[in-house]
Design a protein around this motif. Structure first.
Motif, PDB file in Angstrom:
ATOM      1  N   UNK A   1       0.864  -1.180   0.000  1.00 48.31           N
ATOM      2  CA  UNK A   1       0.000   0.000   0.000  1.00 48.31           C
ATOM      3  C   UNK A   1       0.895   1.223   0.000  1.00 48.31           C
ATOM      4  N   UNK A   2       0.347   2.335  -0.441  1.00 51.36           N
ATOM      5  CA  UNK A   2       1.134   3.562  -0.539  1.00 51.36           C
ATOM      6  C   UNK A   2       1.606   4.061   0.821  1.00 51.36           C
ATOM      7  N   UNK A   3       0.670   4.232   1.738  1.00 54.72           N
ATOM      8  CA  UNK A   3       0.981   4.774   3.067  1.00 54.72           C
ATOM      9  C   UNK A   3       0.186   4.024   4.122  1.00 54.72           C
ATOM     10  N   UNK A   4       0.646   4.068   5.366  1.00 53.30           N
ATOM     11  CA  UNK A   4      -0.126   3.418   6.430  1.00 53.30           C
ATOM     12  C   UNK A   4      -1.425   4.181   6.692  1.00 53.30           C
ATOM     13  N   UNK A   5      -2.401   3.509   7.278  1.00 48.87           N
ATOM     14  CA  UNK A   5      -3.632   4.219   7.619  1.00 48.87           C
ATOM     15  C   UNK A   5      -3.358   5.319   8.638  1.00 48.87           C
ATOM     16  N   UNK A   6      -4.250   6.279   8.701  1.00 52.04           N
ATOM     17  CA  UNK A   6      -4.027   7.420   9.588  1.00 52.04           C
ATOM     18  C   UNK A   6      -4.234   7.079  11.060  1.00 52.04           C
TER      19      UNK A   6
ATOM     20  N   UNK B   1       6.286   6.716  15.502  1.00 56.01           N
ATOM     21  CA  UNK B   1       6.994   6.290  14.302  1.00 56.01           C
ATOM     22  C   UNK B   1       6.020   6.114  13.148  1.00 56.01           C
ATOM     23  N   UNK B   2       6.553   6.104  11.966  1.00 55.81           N
ATOM     24  CA  UNK B   2       5.756   5.811  10.780  1.00 55.81           C
ATOM     25  C   UNK B   2       5.970   4.341  10.464  1.00 55.81           C
TER      26      UNK B   2
END
Length: 146
Positions: free
Chosen positions: A66-71, A80-81
């Motif tokens: 996936x592009x980015x983790x969920x918010x 951390x991200x």
């Protein structure tokens, strides 16, 4: 003579300021693939290595990008991200175990393809180790660790 008097003549047909009409690189060349495609290939390569070593244990696990983790971060991800995450199976919803690698956070931390492969490998090994309750070094003897 083409064009209007006093205006430059186009250097190629159909060049009315719209730029090139076709791709610069034909689909038969490696440069045709996008960065996202190349990242997917890297993840797939690392997954195949793991599945070769742990075929029975990873038989029901899905791997995704996936592009980015969920918010909404997990409780343990407070400062951390996330680079990757494990989602347990939910038989009621028809979902199997799933490991997701987040493309943008991984690519933000690397400089080249070699580093990308190494970081993807680390993320996947750590997630698989968590699922199987083993150490990362046991999952992948070449695990670089910290």
């Amino acid at each position: 003579m083409r064009g209007r008097p006093g205006r430059p003549t186009p250097s190629w047909p159909g060049s009315r300021g719209r730029g090139l009409r076709g791709p610069l690189v034909p689909p038969t060349l490696p440069a045709w693939r996008t960065r996202a495609d190349k990242f997917d290939d890297t993840v797939l390569l690392c997954v195949r290595r793991l599945e070769k070593r742990w075929p029975k244990e990873l038989a029901g696990v899905e791997f995704a990008v996936e592009e980015v983790p969920p918010s909404d971060p997990a409780p343990w991800e407070h400062r951390t991200v996330a680079l990757g995450r494990y989602f347990p199976a939910d038989p009621a919803a028809g979902l199997s175990h799933r490991i997701v690698v987040y493309r943008r956070p991984v690519l933000a931390r690397v400089e080249d393809a070699e580093e990308t492969e190494m970081l993807v490998r680390i993320v996947l090994v750590e997630q698989v180790a968590g699922i199987l309750g083993r150490s990362p070094e046991e999952i992948d003897p070449e695990y670089p660790g910290d």
